[in-house]
Design an enzyme around this catalytic site. Structure first.
Site, PDB file in Angstrom:
ATOM      1  N   ALA A  11      14.645 -41.976 -18.379  1.00  0.00           N
ATOM      2  CA  ALA A  11      13.460 -41.031 -18.872  1.00  0.00           C
ATOM      3  C   ALA A  11      12.519 -41.350 -17.715  1.00  0.00           C
ATOM      4  O   ALA A  11      12.043 -40.276 -17.009  1.00  0.00           O
ATOM      5  CB  ALA A  11      12.958 -41.231 -20.162  1.00  0.00           C
ATOM      6  N   GLU A  32       8.415 -51.125 -13.330  1.00  0.00           N
ATOM      7  CA  GLU A  32       9.846 -51.387 -14.179  1.00  0.00           C
ATOM      8  C   GLU A  32       9.593 -53.052 -14.402  1.00  0.00           C
ATOM      9  O   GLU A  32       9.690 -53.803 -13.581  1.00  0.00           O
ATOM     10  CB  GLU A  32      11.014 -50.913 -13.500  1.00  0.00           C
ATOM     11  N   CYS A  42      24.521 -46.190 -20.588  1.00  0.00           N
ATOM     12  CA  CYS A  42      25.635 -45.766 -21.419  1.00  0.00           C
ATOM     13  C   CYS A  42      26.928 -46.391 -20.575  1.00  0.00           C
ATOM     14  O   CYS A  42      28.026 -46.403 -21.451  1.00  0.00           O
ATOM     15  CB  CYS A  42      25.771 -44.374 -21.228  1.00  0.00           C
ATOM     16  N   VAL A  79       3.851 -53.412 -17.166  1.00  0.00           N
ATOM     17  CA  VAL A  79       2.299 -53.051 -17.405  1.00  0.00           C
ATOM     18  C   VAL A  79       1.942 -53.823 -18.753  1.00  0.00           C
ATOM     19  O   VAL A  79       2.792 -53.804 -19.839  1.00  0.00           O
ATOM     20  CB  VAL A  79       2.495 -51.531 -17.710  1.00  0.00           C
ATOM     21  N   TYR A 434      42.069 -17.855 -25.931  1.00  0.00           N
ATOM     22  CA  TYR A 434      43.423 -18.221 -26.368  1.00  0.00           C
ATOM     23  C   TYR A 434      44.548 -18.197 -25.392  1.00  0.00           C
ATOM     24  O   TYR A 434      44.666 -17.244 -24.823  1.00  0.00           O
ATOM     25  CB  TYR A 434      43.764 -17.523 -27.888  1.00  0.00           C
TER      26      TYR A 434
HETATM   27  C1  LIG Z   1      24.981 -49.769 -24.580  1.00  0.00           C
HETATM   28  C2  LIG Z   1      24.492 -48.362 -24.660  1.00  0.00           C
HETATM   29  C3  LIG Z   1      25.377 -47.130 -24.320  1.00  0.00           C
HETATM   30  C4  LIG Z   1      24.657 -45.914 -24.585  1.00  0.00           C
HETATM   31  N1  LIG Z   1      25.724 -44.805 -24.559  1.00  0.00           N
HETATM   32  C5  LIG Z   1      25.088 -43.617 -24.461  1.00  0.00           C
HETATM   33  C6  LIG Z   1      25.889 -42.640 -24.298  1.00  0.00           C
HETATM   34  O1  LIG Z   1      27.360 -42.551 -24.260  1.00  0.00           O
HETATM   35  N2  LIG Z   1      25.335 -41.162 -24.387  1.00  0.00           N
HETATM   36  C7  LIG Z   1      23.848 -41.123 -24.471  1.00  0.00           C
HETATM   37  O2  LIG Z   1      23.476 -39.951 -24.448  1.00  0.00           O
HETATM   38  N3  LIG Z   1      23.278 -42.105 -24.725  1.00  0.00           N
HETATM   39  C8  LIG Z   1      23.532 -43.382 -24.675  1.00  0.00           C
HETATM   40  N4  LIG Z   1      22.821 -44.402 -24.810  1.00  0.00           N
HETATM   41  C9  LIG Z   1      21.556 -44.152 -24.925  1.00  0.00           C
HETATM   42  C10 LIG Z   1      20.833 -44.073 -23.638  1.00  0.00           C
HETATM   43  O3  LIG Z   1      21.243 -45.093 -22.677  1.00  0.00           O
HETATM   44  C11 LIG Z   1      19.213 -44.125 -23.928  1.00  0.00           C
HETATM   45  O4  LIG Z   1      18.889 -42.993 -24.608  1.00  0.00           O
HETATM   46  C12 LIG Z   1      18.538 -43.906 -22.461  1.00  0.00           C
HETATM   47  O5  LIG Z   1      18.983 -45.046 -21.598  1.00  0.00           O
HETATM   48  C13 LIG Z   1      17.149 -43.952 -22.704  1.00  0.00           C
HETATM   49  O6  LIG Z   1      16.301 -44.112 -21.511  1.00  0.00           O
HETATM   50  P1  LIG Z   1      14.871 -44.501 -21.323  1.00  0.00           P
HETATM   51  O7  LIG Z   1      14.556 -44.438 -20.109  1.00  0.00           O
HETATM   52  O8  LIG Z   1      14.143 -43.927 -22.568  1.00  0.00           O
HETATM   53  O9  LIG Z   1      14.898 -46.206 -21.709  1.00  0.00           O
HETATM   54  P2  LIG Z   1      15.421 -47.296 -21.084  1.00  0.00           P
HETATM   55  O10 LIG Z   1      16.524 -46.989 -20.428  1.00  0.00           O
HETATM   56  O11 LIG Z   1      15.344 -48.571 -22.318  1.00  0.00           O
HETATM   57  O12 LIG Z   1      14.455 -47.607 -20.052  1.00  0.00           O
HETATM   58  C14 LIG Z   1      13.206 -48.310 -20.210  1.00  0.00           C
HETATM   59  C15 LIG Z   1      12.487 -49.258 -19.292  1.00  0.00           C
HETATM   60  O13 LIG Z   1      11.437 -49.285 -19.427  1.00  0.00           O
HETATM   61  C16 LIG Z   1      10.855 -50.569 -19.137  1.00  0.00           C
HETATM   62  N5  LIG Z   1       9.625 -51.368 -19.514  1.00  0.00           N
HETATM   63  C17 LIG Z   1       9.520 -51.335 -21.000  1.00  0.00           C
HETATM   64  N6  LIG Z   1       8.169 -51.603 -21.050  1.00  0.00           N
HETATM   65  C18 LIG Z   1       7.747 -51.861 -20.081  1.00  0.00           C
HETATM   66  C19 LIG Z   1       6.572 -52.174 -19.596  1.00  0.00           C
HETATM   67  N7  LIG Z   1       5.508 -52.692 -20.264  1.00  0.00           N
HETATM   68  N8  LIG Z   1       6.150 -52.389 -18.236  1.00  0.00           N
HETATM   69  C20 LIG Z   1       7.139 -52.072 -17.422  1.00  0.00           C
HETATM   70  N9  LIG Z   1       8.426 -51.526 -17.658  1.00  0.00           N
HETATM   71  C21 LIG Z   1       8.636 -51.520 -19.055  1.00  0.00           C
HETATM   72  C22 LIG Z   1      12.157 -51.536 -19.611  1.00  0.00           C
HETATM   73  O14 LIG Z   1      12.549 -52.465 -18.755  1.00  0.00           O
HETATM   74  C23 LIG Z   1      13.414 -50.475 -19.263  1.00  0.00           C
HETATM   75  O15 LIG Z   1      14.178 -50.544 -17.920  1.00  0.00           O
HETATM   76  C24 LIG Z   1      23.415 -45.742 -24.788  1.00  0.00           C
HETATM   77  C25 LIG Z   1      22.506 -46.982 -24.838  1.00  0.00           C
HETATM   78  C26 LIG Z   1      23.056 -48.224 -24.795  1.00  0.00           C
HETATM   79  C27 LIG Z   1      22.106 -49.398 -24.809  1.00  0.00           C
END
Ligand SMILES: Cc1cc2nc3c(=O)[nH]c(=O)nc-3n(C[C@H](O)[C@H](O)[C@H](O)COP(=O)(O)OP(=O)(O)OC[C@H]3O[C@@H](n4cnc5c(N)ncnc54)[C@H](O)[C@@H]3O)c2cc1C
Length: 461
Positions: A11, A32, A42, A79, A434
């Protein structure tokens, strides 16, 4: 104009990407906490099994990518505080503490795997040796290293998507896997119990031991993990299962404490609430991905973002808005989701039945079996489909598909129909492509829609 993004996962990195696309001059900084630039979580279960040969290949936005796009990426930098009056964040990183000012702030802090409160599971406030979480790259690498030492007997607690994907990977690596869980079915946040039978059969056929409807009382062993003690609900009997490895596959909790401190409204389950611009209740502060919650398009209720797809869509919207553009999410999440386990695709869109029951919606459902090809053509694969529609007006509400192939695109197609407000009768009449070697004349989705129409007619007569 300065944008600060907290978290460099799917995200956060996407927010940075679209903020840059929107404005070539805006100053963008991503903090990060780990040492990794954005990678695919994933893909981790498949790197664990070795299907993806290297963990490094999961990196999608490399440090070079950030440099090329003139985005300041600070790895190993957390952070730790935010002052919304002065519009600045406090960080702790390799060069100590620092303050950075912002005009727009984006929370992309994701979620953390939850550690269950089970006797003996923790030591010094951290899962003890032999107990593993599975959320990030380091978790996956540590588990792989541990399992490479010798053949392990693994107990996975819970049957979330992550737990089951790891079960398959560890099984493929030759380890003995038992899944222990409190409730009666598997993948219960993704599909209804009556859709899980093919998966349960496939897991058992593969040699996975499945123990349902039992509570876990304790982790056994002094230093090394030696097993778990469970209590069966059906007869209140106590049993010990020997194992040397425990993986917690019981879900995740949003990292929203920083957002809460600056006054962002949180949902009941602690996710940061956002509007269609991904803006929180604090002006100029956005939230995206697994730390956030937005509306479910079907029930209208708050729903946590929990997929990579949602994270990327939200990142795009927040990135554009934070750098002065205009972008909006659709009127709610469809929650389109898929996985592949033990040879079966499991795909779904819209709420599961228990979520629909908790809402005010009255609904009917139709569950049918069909095939990917006409019955007379060799090679067709069985599909189990459930379609759910509104009892009031027949509008499509959700769909679940399980089979060896052809599930994900069917769920995606129904997602488009839900978004367009279409009804079961539209699906029954949908002109599907189909040809005998490709698809049947009447797709199994249309057959399920016919089932809905019969129920709707009966309910009105
Ligand atoms: C094993 C696994 C398999 C998955 N498979 C699928 C799939 O097949 N299909 C699908 O759609 N989704 C899947 N997902 C879900 C998907 O990976 C997540 O929805 C997605 O990664 C979310 O992204 P994000 O950036 O919100 O969070 P994250 O990827 O968790 O990133 C958040 C980041 O913020 C950082 N952070 C947190 N707090 C702080 C702070 N205070 N200061 C600095 N950095 C910070 C963390 O270190 C982390 O790197 C899977 C998840 C997992 C764990």
């Amino acid at each position: 104009m300065k944008i600060v993004i907290v978290g460099g996962g799917a995200a956060g990195a996407t927010a940075a990407q679209f903020a840059r696309k929107q404005d070539r001059k805006v100053d963008i900084t991503v903090f990060e906490g780990t040492g990794y630039p954005q990678y695919s979580r994933c893909g981790l279960p498949y790197a664990l099994s070795g299907k993806i040969p290297s963990f490094d290949s999961l990196v999608e936005f490399s440090t070079e990518w950030f440099q090329r796009n003139r985005i300041n990426l600070h790895l190993n930098t957390r952070v730790t505080g935010i002052d919304t009056n002065r519009k600045s964040v406090e960080t702790e990183g390799p060069n100590g503490k620092k303050e950075t000012e912002y005009d727009s702030l984006i929370f992309a802090t994701g979620a953390s795997a939850t550690v269950l409160n089970i006797q003996g599971i923790q030591k010094n406030n951290y899962p003890r040796k032999g107990v593993f979480l599975f959320r990030g790259m380091d978790d996956a690498k540590t588990l792989r290293k541990w399992c490479d030492e010798r053949t392990r007997t693994v107990v996975i607690i819970g049957s979330s998507l992550v737990g089951l994907e790891c079960a398959e990977s560890l099984h493929e690596l030759g380890h003995e896997v038992t899944i222990v869980k409190r409730r009666e079915s598997v993948l219960q946040r993704m599909i209804d119990n009556d859709m899980a039978d093919p998966l349960i059969t496939a897991m058992k056929n593969a040699g996975i031991e499945l123990r349902t409807i039992c509570s876990i009382e304790a982790v056994l062993g002094e230093e090394a993990v030696q097993g778990i003690r469970i209590r069966r609900k059906e007869d209140d009997g106590v049993e010990e299962i020997a194992c040397d490895t425990i993986l917690l596959g019981t879900g995740q909790a949003p990292n929203s404490s920083l957002a809460e401190k600056v006054g962002c409204d949180l949902s009941e389950r602690g996710h940061i609430k956002v509007d269609s611009r991904c803006e929180t209740s604090v002006k100029g502060v956005f939230a995206v991905g697994d730390c956030s919650a937005y509306k479910d398009i079907v029930t209208g209720r708050e729903s946590p973002a929990f997929t990579g797809t949602m994270a990327v869509k939200m990142g795009k919207v927040a990135g554009i808005n934070a750098s002065g553009g205009e972008a909006e999410l659709p009127d709610g999440f469809l929650k389109t989701r898929v996985t592949k386990l033990f040879g079966l695709e499991i795909a779904a869109v819209g709420p599961i039945s228990s979520e629909l029951s908790e809402s005010d919606l009255k609904f009917v459902q139709s569950r049918v079996k069909g095939s990917t090809l006409p019955t007379y053509y060799p090679g067709g694969k069985e599909l189990l489909v459930k379609i759910v529609a509104s009892l009031e007006d027949g509008k499509l509400l959700s769909c679940q598909v399980v089979g060896e192939e052809g599930c994900a695109l069917r769920a995606t197609a129904i997602g488009g129909m839900i978004l367009g407000g279409l009804r079961a009768e539209d699906l029954a009449m949908l002109e599907t492509a189909y040809a005998p070697p490709v698809a049947p004349t009447v797709d199994v989705l249309a057959a399920a829609a016919e089932g809905i129409l019969i129920k709707l007619r009966r309910s009105r007569s």
